[in-house]
Enzyme design. Structure first.
Site, short mmCIF file in Angstrom:
data_model
loop_
_atom_site.label_atom_id
_atom_site.label_comp_id
_atom_site.label_asym_id
_atom_site.label_seq_id
_atom_site.Cartn_x
_atom_site.Cartn_y
_atom_site.Cartn_z
N GLY A 1 -10.78 3.42 -0.74
CA GLY A 1 -10.14 2.12 -0.51
C GLY A 1 -9.37 2.13 0.80
O GLY A 1 -8.95 3.18 1.29
N CYS A 2 -9.15 0.96 1.37
CA CYS A 2 -8.53 0.89 2.70
C CYS A 2 -7.10 1.42 2.69
O CYS A 2 -6.76 2.31 3.46
CB CYS A 2 -8.60 -0.53 3.23
SG CYS A 2 -7.87 -1.80 2.18
N HIS A 3 -6.24 0.90 1.83
CA HIS A 3 -4.86 1.39 1.77
C HIS A 3 -4.83 2.87 1.37
O HIS A 3 -4.08 3.67 1.94
CB HIS A 3 -4.04 0.60 0.74
CG HIS A 3 -3.81 -0.83 1.09
ND1 HIS A 3 -2.99 -1.22 2.12
CD2 HIS A 3 -4.29 -1.97 0.51
CE1 HIS A 3 -2.96 -2.56 2.17
NE2 HIS A 3 -3.73 -3.02 1.21
#
Length: 309
Positions: A113-115
């Site tokens: 995931g990005c975060h």
């Protein structure tokens, strides 16, 4: 190599398609618009490719996996569905030699995931090196461009009649149930999830992640210099690299690496209060760039092929 993108009309899928369209070593299997949701046509495409990207909501990604009967197909899932699932490789090869070997082996790869990518990149090496205890109580803030919210949020931000509130940064997931927390916890090996503050702001793409530490939280009297030494040893590029400084004129920008597929890691703060910093593009190393990097490794291609670094 033959590739299929299931969900190619979404933000991540579109960027993957754009990057792959420039590569002569790739043949894309495409379905007409009227067949994109046809289960049997998707089943055929998913089983007649060398690798399949799943750019779908979680339930649709699980359904897509259930359609794949060809064991030779490498699956790269960009959804949240399989990031902590048994039998799936977490697609962040820079974390360790074991992670890289697992990605190179292909099979089932969950794209981070990005975060979570920034948090894990900052914390995992410190836990692995014994500088940060597994029972550490951490916080994390992460500023992202609005493209991370997908088509609906992009349209909302880019609408001519948009609400005034969109011009200011907005913190969200206030109930501490953000969908990236399980992988942030599982991959780092921490015993406690961090207090996580994601913030969406009025720029298209980019990401700036900060994990603050008191020096007293570190083991064995370690400080910022020891953290820097770990990052230098682990992150030598070409995709993830250590940088001595990420703030320009005293500001740590979320948009500096917009459009790029790399990530830069650094350390700031003072002797007692340390800031761990990660800067990248939420659509790059935080999504499509990470997926393409994993594809390259799984298929034995140049790791950086098709990436904007």
């Amino acid at each position: 190599m033959k590739l299929f993108i299931d969900g190619s009309s979404g933000t991540t899928g579109l960027r993957i398609r754009q990057r792959l369209a420039q590569r002569p070593d790739v043949e894309l299997i495409t379905l007409p618009d009227e067949e994109r949701r046809d289960v049997e046509r998707r089943r055929w495409a998913l089983n007649h490719c060398d690798a399949a990207f799943l750019c779908l909501p979680d339930d649709a990604a699980r359904q897509a996996v259930s359609l794949i009967e060809n064991e030779r197909v490498t699956v790269l899932d960009t959804s949240t569905a399989h990031r902590t699932a048994p039998g799936w490789t977490y697609g962040f090869p820079e974390l360790s030699a074991a992670h890289r070997r697992a990605v190179c082996a292909g099979g089932r790869i969950a794209v981070p995931g990005c975060h979570a990518s920034g948090f894990i990149a900052l914390v995992y090496p410190l836990v692995a090196a014994g500088l940060l205890p597994k029972d550490a109580l951490l916080t994390c803030s992460s500023v992202t461009g609005y493209s991370g919210g997908g088509k609906k949020m992009i349209a909302e931000y880019e609408s001519a009649g948009r609400r005034d509130v969109l011009s200011t940064p907005r913190q969200y997931a206030l109930g501490q149930t953000h969908k990236h927390l399980p992988e942030m916890l599982a991959v780092t090996g921490l015993q406690h999830a961090p207090v996580f503050s994601p913030i969406v702001a009025d720029f298209y793409s980019g990401m700036a992640v900060t994990v603050p530490l008191f020096r007293s939280q570190l083991c064995g009297g370690a400080g910022a210099d020891e953290i820097r030494a770990v990052y230098r040893a682990v992150y030598g590029g070409p995709v993830v690299r250590y940088a001595e400084q990420l703030d320009g004129d005293g500001f740590f920008s979320g948009g500096r690496l917009s459009g790029k597929d790399c990530m830069e890691i650094s350390v700031a703060g003072c002797e007692d209060r340390i800031l761990l910093l990660a800067q990248y593009d939420n659509l790059g190393k935080g999504a499509s760039g990470a997926a393409l990097q994993c594809l390259n490794l799984a298929l034995g291609a140049d790791e950086t092929a098709g990436l904007a670094l």
